[in-house]
Enzyme design. Structure first.
Site, mmCIF file in Angstrom:
data_model
loop_
_atom_site.group_PDB
_atom_site.id
_atom_site.type_symbol
_atom_site.label_atom_id
_atom_site.label_comp_id
_atom_site.label_asym_id
_atom_site.label_seq_id
_atom_site.Cartn_x
_atom_site.Cartn_y
_atom_site.Cartn_z
ATOM 1 C CB ILE A 26 5.648 -2.392 -5.403
ATOM 2 C CG1 ILE A 26 4.406 -3.181 -5.686
ATOM 3 C CG2 ILE A 26 6.757 -2.892 -6.171
ATOM 4 C CD1 ILE A 26 3.932 -3.082 -7.310
ATOM 5 C CG ASP A 27 5.196 2.433 -2.012
ATOM 6 O OD1 ASP A 27 6.027 1.566 -1.306
ATOM 7 O OD2 ASP A 27 5.773 3.663 -2.217
ATOM 8 C CE LYS A 28 -4.537 0.772 -0.003
ATOM 9 N NZ LYS A 28 -5.240 1.315 1.226
ATOM 10 C CB THR A 30 3.263 1.294 -6.561
ATOM 11 O OG1 THR A 30 3.480 2.717 -5.875
ATOM 12 C CG2 THR A 30 4.368 1.322 -7.819
ATOM 13 N NE ARG A 131 4.107 7.601 -2.292
ATOM 14 C CZ ARG A 131 3.272 6.765 -1.395
ATOM 15 N NH1 ARG A 131 3.443 5.593 -1.398
ATOM 16 N NH2 ARG A 131 2.223 7.684 -1.146
#
Length: 216
Positions: A26-28, A30, A131
């Site tokens: 998962i995104d940094k 998040t 996003r």
């Protein structure tokens, strides 16, 4: 990764040395759920399920900019932004398909006008997908410094600053367990920083002191 290896030392070597056991990312900044495989067979099976888009993934987000309706489905091509290679875009001529189903769970009024709580169900799992897709709708994530901007509403700015990250949480993760063949689903509650932001948004909408409401 080091924290995982401290708990499960036998992960080393599963799926590669760089990110042993990590099936997806998962995104940094998040928060939320990840799945980690503890043997190669599970790693391969779950990797195939993610590639085939057979995974249930539900994200929760706070957005600013007023979503255009109660919900919908975003189905676009997806790839690197031609103007900024560190970013991704849904406005590309060629790339991979990306699909996000979204719906508004809660809208906020008053000084928080335009802000909303949104649920996003992913059919695909592209980097930064939620996003990028929500920003393309004109309602970028609260606190997203890459795809968003400083909120126009002055009352929302301190909430974004206190949060210090994009308001995105990987809430639900479901898949067929490779060992049992049964469907399993896991959920993660909103973390403290997003609960505080939610309390502040609700307080603004109700015309109350947001800082006092968040501290309760």
């Amino acid at each position: 990764m080091n924290a995982l290896l401290a708990h499960c030392k036998d992960l080393r070597g599963i799926g590669g040395e760089l990110r042993p056991g990590i099936v997806h990312r998962i995104d940094k900044d998040t928060s939320g759920l990840l799945v980690v495989a503890k043997d190669d067979a599970t790693m391969n099976a779950l990797g195939a399920a993610f590639k085939a888009h057979d995974i249930e993934r539900v994200y929760e987000a706070f957005v600013v900019g007023k979503p255009p309706g109660p919900g919908g489905r975003i189905d676009t091509m997806y790839g690197r932004d031609p103007k900024d290679r560190k970013k991704f875009s849904s406005r590309v001529r060629a790339g991979k398909r990306a699909v996000t189903n979204w719906k508004v769970v809660e809208r906020f009024g008053g000084p928080a006008e335009g802000a909303a709580r949104v649920e996003a169900r992913l059919e695909t799992g592209r980097t930064h997908q939620v996003r990028v897709h929500l920003a393309a709708l004109g309602c970028a994530l609260l606190g997203d410094q890459t795809y968003g901007r400083t909120p126009r509403e002055p009352a929302l700015r301190p909430i974004a600053e206190t949060l210090g990250r994009q308001a995105l949480h990987a809430r639900t993760l479901g898949f067929v367990h490779p060992g049992t063949g049964k469907s399993v689903s896991f959920s993660s509650e909103l973390p403290a920083d997003m609960r505080r932001a939610l309390a502040e948004l609700r307080a603004l909408a109700a015309g109350k002191d947001a800082s006092k409401a968040a501290s309760k």
